[in-house]
Design an enzyme around this catalytic site. Structure first.
Site, PDB file in Angstrom:
ATOM      1  N   CYS A 102     -16.151  95.826 -55.515  1.00 32.38           N
ATOM      2  CA  CYS A 102     -15.799  95.799 -54.099  1.00 32.38           C
ATOM      3  C   CYS A 102     -16.123  97.184 -53.559  1.00 32.38           C
ATOM      4  CB  CYS A 102     -14.325  95.468 -53.891  1.00 32.38           C
ATOM      5  SG  CYS A 102     -13.835  95.561 -52.152  1.00 32.38           S
ATOM      6  N   SER A 137     -10.965  97.377 -52.886  1.00 37.38           N
ATOM      7  CA  SER A 137     -10.866  97.138 -54.326  1.00 37.38           C
ATOM      8  C   SER A 137     -10.421  95.697 -54.586  1.00 37.38           C
ATOM      9  CB  SER A 137      -9.896  98.126 -54.967  1.00 37.38           C
ATOM     10  OG  SER A 137      -8.682  98.123 -54.253  1.00 37.38           O
ATOM     11  N   CYS A 138     -11.007  94.747 -53.850  1.00 33.62           N
ATOM     12  CA  CYS A 138     -10.654  93.331 -53.989  1.00 33.62           C
ATOM     13  C   CYS A 138     -10.823  92.880 -55.442  1.00 33.62           C
ATOM     14  CB  CYS A 138     -11.553  92.486 -53.094  1.00 33.62           C
ATOM     15  SG  CYS A 138     -11.353  92.885 -51.349  1.00 33.62           S
TER      16      CYS A 138
END
Lengths: 116, 103, 229
Positions: C127, C131-132
Site C-alpha cells: 500500500c 498501510s492497507c
C-alpha cells in the site's frame, strides 16, 4: 516536489528494508485498540478516510520523523478535537498532569476507570 | 453493471494534481493501463475524508500498468538492466472512475 | 489455568489489576516505562476517554486481545482449503468475502480479493498511500509492511525487494505488484509446494507463511524450508 502528498511514497528511492519481526509495545497496542474502537460502530466518530486525511495533514517533518503509532496517536488527538469529543484544553491539562507523575507511576498500567 | 469502463479497455489516469486527500498515487497519474477488474461501487473516499457521505458512489476498477510504462520517463533509471524489474512485470492499482479517462 | 499462577516461569505480562500498593518491582519488568512524548499522549487520551465514559478500560483490553487472536494462521487455513478443495478455490477467487465467511472470517465493508500465484504470475501486495492490510485474515501487519522503504520501493523495484526477502523468481514469471489503494484488501494464494500431495489440510496450512500471503515469499516447501526456485 510540493505536489506529492507526504504519505504518497510509491516510487521514491529508499534504503534496505528491515525485515526483522517486532512485537508491538503496550503503548502501541493501546493506540491501535483506541483507534479501532473510536472508528468502528457503535461510536464511529470518524471514517478511515478521515483518519488518513488527518495523518497526511501532519507537518511533513513530523510525518517523516515519527513512528507509525506516533502518527496514529497524533491523528486520534486531532480527530477527537475536530469531532468535539475532547477539547484541546482538557487534553493539554491531562498531558501536563501525566508528564508530572513520578517515574514508575506514569504508565497508567492500573486502569483508572472501571476496573476494580 | 460495470460503470463507464469495461474489462480490457485501455484507460488513462488523469494527470491532475488536486489538493486535499487523494487516493490515486502520484506515480500513476497520466499513465496508460488496462482495466482488468471491476469491483463494484463504493462511497467516494476523497469526500469521506472530510466527513461527507461520499455519495453518489463511484465505480472502482483495478487497472494494470506495465512497469516500463509506469517508469517510462525516469531519467537515468533502467529498470530491466539493473534488476529492478523484468520486461514482463506489472503494477496494478485500484482506481476510481473519476480518475480514469478513455483513450 | 490460573492467570496468577506464579509457579510457571514469568513469560506472560498480564500480572496487573492487583490491589493498589502492591509492589510491582518483581513482577513487572517487562512493561516498558513510557519515555516518548507520544507515549504520554496515549496515556492522557486514554485516561480522559475513560474518565468521560467514552471508552472503558475493559473494552480497550478486550480489543487488544481480539487483535492478538487474529494471526496469519487464519489466512493459512483459507489457503490450505483452496489448495485441497478446487470448488472452494474457485469460490474464493470469485467472491472472497463469501468464501472466507464459509470458514468463519468476516471482512467488513471492504472487498476481499484473493490473488492466485501461478508458475507464470506472482502477486505481491503493497500500500503506497498508507498501510492497507487484510487484518481480519493476517492479524496486525509486520513493521516492514508499514515501513517507508517497503512502501516506496516495491512498485519501482519489486525484484530487488523480493531478493531482500530471499525470493528470486525467473524472468518468465510476471511479477505483479498490487497497490492496495482503495476499498479492496488482498490475500495472495501462494503456489502449492511440490511433493505435498499426501499432506492433510492442517499440515498444508503450516507451510503457508504470512509473507507468502503478502507475496514477498513463497510457501514453505514440504520439509518446512524456504522454497527457493
Amino acid at each position: 516536489m510540493t505536489d506529492r502528498a507526504i504519505s504518497d511514497l510509491g516510487g521514491l528511492a529508499g534504503g534496505p528494508i528491515d525485515i526483522s519481526e517486532h512485537q508491538p509495545t503496550l503503548s502501541e497496542r493501546r493506540i491501535d485498540a483506541m483507534m479501532m474502537l473510536l472508528r468502528k460502530k457503535p461510536r464511529a466518530f470518524w471514517a478511515t478516510d478521515e483518519n488518513r486525511r488527518t495523518i497526511e495533514s501532519l507537518e511533513p517533518k513530523t510525518y517523516e520523523e515519527s513512528a507509525y503509532y506516533e502518527r496514529w496517536v497524533l491523528a486520534i488527538r486531532a480527530l477527537l478535537i475536530e469531532k468535539g469529543v475532547l477539547s484541546e484544553t482538557e487534553i493539554e491539562a491531562k498531558l501536563a498532569e501525566v508528564c508530572a507523575r513520578p517515574a514508575g507511576g506514569a504508565n497508567g498500567d492500573q486502569p483508572s476507570g472501571d476496573r476494580q | 453493471m460495470t460503470g463507464p469502463h469495461t474489462i480490457g479497455e485501455t484507460v488513462r489516469v488523469s494527470a491532475g494534481l488536486p489538493p486535499g486527500h487523494v487516493r490515486t498515487p502520484l506515480f500513476l497519474r497520466g499513465r496508460t493501463g488496462v482495466g482488468i477488474r471491476h469491483f463494484g461501487d463504493f462511497p467516494n473516499p476523497e469526500r469521506l475524508a472530510y466527513g461527507l457521505s461520499g455519495l453518489p458512489k463511484l465505480h472502482l476498477y483495478q487497472v494494470l500498468f506495465r512497469m516500463d510504462e509506469a517508469w517510462a520517463d525516469e531519467a537515468g533509471k533502467e529498470g530491466v538492466e539493473d534488476g529492478a524489474y523484468a520486461p514482463g512485470d506489472t503494477v496494478a492499482a485500484d482506481i476510481y472512475e473519476t480518475w480514469l479517462e478513455p483513450l | 489455568m490460573s492467570p496468577h499462577d506464579h509457579t510457571d516461569d514469568h513469560t506472560h505480562d498480564h500480572h496487573h489489576g492487583d490491589a493498589a500498593g502492591h509492589d510491582h518491582t518483581t513482577f513487572q519488568p517487562d512493561i516498558k516505562e513510557p519515555s516518548e512524548d507520544w507515549e504520554f499522549l496515549e496515556i492522557a487520551l486514554r485516561e480522559l476517554l475513560i474518565e468521560k465514559g467514552v471508552l472503558s478500560a475493559r473494552e480497550i483490553q478486550d480489543e487488544i486481545e481480539a487483535w492478538e487472536n487474529k494471526s496469519p494462521e487464519g489466512g493459512a487455513r483459507i489457503v490450505a482449503r483452496a489448495w485441497t478443495d478446487d470448488a472452494y478455490r474457485q469460490r474464493l477467487l470469485a467472491d472472497g468475502n463469501a468464501a472466507v465467511g464459509e470458514l468463519g472470517f468476516t471482512v467488513e465493508a471492504l472487498k476481499l480479493v484473493a490473488l492466485e500465484n501461478t508458475e507464470t504470475l506472482h502477486h505481491m501486495v503493497v500500500c503506497t498511500l498508507c498501510s492497507c492490510y487484510p487484518r481480519p485474515l493476517l492479524g496486525v501487519p509486520p513493521l516492514w509492511y508499514k515501513s517507508r522503504e517497503y512502501r516506496s520501493r516495491t512498485v519501482r523495484e519489486p525484484r530487488a525487494v523480493l531478493k531482500e526477502f530471499g525470493t528470486e523468481l525467473p524472468v518468465t514469471t510476471e511479477v505483479r505488484v498490487v497497490d492496495s489503494t482503495a476499498d479492496c484488501r488482498y490475500l495472495v494464494i501462494p503456489r502449492r509446494p511440490e511433493g505435498t500431495e499426501g499432506l492433510s489440510e492442517t499440515a498444508l496450512a503450516a507451510l503457508v507463511s504470512r509473507d507468502s500471503m503478502i507475496g514477498t515469499a513463497e510457501a514453505f516447501s514440504s520439509d518446512g524450508k524456504r522454497n527457493i526456485l
